[in-house]
Design a protein around this motif. Structure first.
Motif, mmCIF file in Angstrom:
data_model
loop_
_atom_site.group_PDB
_atom_site.id
_atom_site.type_symbol
_atom_site.label_atom_id
_atom_site.label_comp_id
_atom_site.label_asym_id
_atom_site.label_seq_id
_atom_site.Cartn_x
_atom_site.Cartn_y
_atom_site.Cartn_z
ATOM 1 N N ASN A 125 6.316 -15.932 -14.096
ATOM 2 C CA ASN A 125 6.585 -14.225 -13.330
ATOM 3 C C ASN A 125 5.617 -14.228 -11.587
ATOM 4 N N HIS A 161 4.826 -13.671 -7.999
ATOM 5 C CA HIS A 161 5.925 -13.110 -6.687
ATOM 6 C C HIS A 161 4.959 -13.038 -5.225
ATOM 7 N N LEU A 188 2.264 -6.907 -1.871
ATOM 8 C CA LEU A 188 3.460 -7.408 -2.319
ATOM 9 C C LEU A 188 4.743 -6.844 -1.248
ATOM 10 N N VAL A 241 -6.181 -8.146 -7.290
ATOM 11 C CA VAL A 241 -5.720 -9.359 -8.037
ATOM 12 C C VAL A 241 -6.482 -10.674 -9.070
ATOM 13 N N SER A 262 1.282 -14.608 -9.894
ATOM 14 C CA SER A 262 1.896 -14.883 -11.499
ATOM 15 C C SER A 262 1.496 -13.301 -12.073
ATOM 16 N N TYR A 263 2.613 -12.571 -12.362
ATOM 17 C CA TYR A 263 2.355 -11.311 -12.966
ATOM 18 C C TYR A 263 1.913 -11.655 -15.042
ATOM 19 N N GLN A 264 0.389 -11.245 -14.702
ATOM 20 C CA GLN A 264 0.885 -11.821 -16.400
ATOM 21 C C GLN A 264 -0.440 -9.909 -17.230
ATOM 22 N N PRO A 265 0.359 -9.299 -16.981
ATOM 23 C CA PRO A 265 -0.255 -8.341 -17.379
ATOM 24 C C PRO A 265 -0.633 -7.869 -19.397
ATOM 25 N N ALA A 321 -3.712 -7.028 -13.307
ATOM 26 C CA ALA A 321 -2.041 -7.255 -13.381
ATOM 27 C C ALA A 321 -1.636 -9.036 -13.014
ATOM 28 N N TYR A 322 -2.260 -9.264 -12.305
ATOM 29 C CA TYR A 322 -1.546 -10.524 -11.661
ATOM 30 C C TYR A 322 -2.459 -11.298 -11.054
#
Length: 246
Positions: A6, A8, A25, A34, A55-58, A65-66
């Motif tokens: 994920n 971005h 973003l 982040v 990296s989106y890791q919620p 979340a990033y």
């Protein structure tokens, strides 16, 4: 190779402290806070509007979340995730991509985070001859004019590790310092002597006693990093700090 999920692209805006950064973003223009996966200074990388990979890791357990994992410097990507060098090193030694010079015997096991004296070394390599070798892994993200250098900030922990690697050799262990250069275009690796003269002196002393110091570069994209090939290491190589006037 390590691949992130994920991912971005974004633009770095500012870094309020060493743990977090504010980024915008690319796809939406949204401003996000982040987690920076490197507590080093990284001043030569973090310029306003520079392109970065998130990296989106919620998770309910996270404050952000990033994760900020890579930065684009000129036309090349630099991975700044301080957690990946150990995994890359273990995998690279296991599959033969990384060679430990002078290691006695064939590798039969690699163990993570093994304690010796007052230090916990990253890897303990054991061979079929009963030989044991400690490998301390250090990520390298600082670069100027094709030369990579460590550290980008004084590190008492790193100095202690080198000191105790030397002590371990006196007890029959082989000892290695492995620099994982977290970018691709590099001609040589060295110690940032002006930043920490004591570390240079300890490395030089260790080398005269059998300490092996090696470096490997990495191919890096916004969402991957992989070990490439050995890079010449010479503690006496001159390094010009790109942050000396910042």
């Amino acid at each position: 190779m390590i691949a992130y999920q994920n991912v971005h692209l974004a633009h770095f805006m500012n870094r309020p402290n060493r743990f977090i950064a504010e980024c915008r973003l690319q796809e939406t223009g949204e401003m996000v806070t982040v987690h920076v996966k490197n507590t080093g200074r990284c001043k030569e990388l973090f310029h306003p509007e520079v392109e970065v990979a998130l990296s989106y890791q919620p998770s309910p357990k996270r404050k952000t979340a990033y994760d900020l994992i890579a930065v684009k410097k000129d036309k090349a990507w630099f991975n700044i995730d301080s957690q990946v060098p150990n995994a890359l090193a273990a995998d690279g030694i296991q599959d033969g991509t990384i060679i430990l010079p002078g290691l006695k015997g064939d590798i039969v096991s690699i163990k993570r985070e093994k304690r010796f004296a007052q230090s916990k070394f990253d890897l303990l390599v054991e061979t079929d001859t009963g030989n044991q070798a400690f490998v301390e892994v250090k990520g390298m993200t600082l670069e100027n004019h094709g030369v990579g250098a460590f550290p980008d900030a004084p590190t008492l922990r790193g100095l202690k590790h080198v000191t105790e690697l030397i002590e371990a050799m006196k007890e029959g262990y082989q000892s290695y310092v492995l620099f994982v250069v977290q970018f691709e275009q590099v001609e040589a690796a060295t110690i940032h002597t002006n930043m920490q003269p004591a570390l240079t002196e300890m490395i030089l002393s260790g080398q005269t006693q059998g300490l092996s110091v090696i470096a490997y570069n990495c191919s890096v994209t916004p969402d991957t990093i992989a070990i490439e090939h050995p890079v010449p290491f010479d503690v006496k190589t001159t390094f010009e700090d790109p942050n000396s006037e910042r």
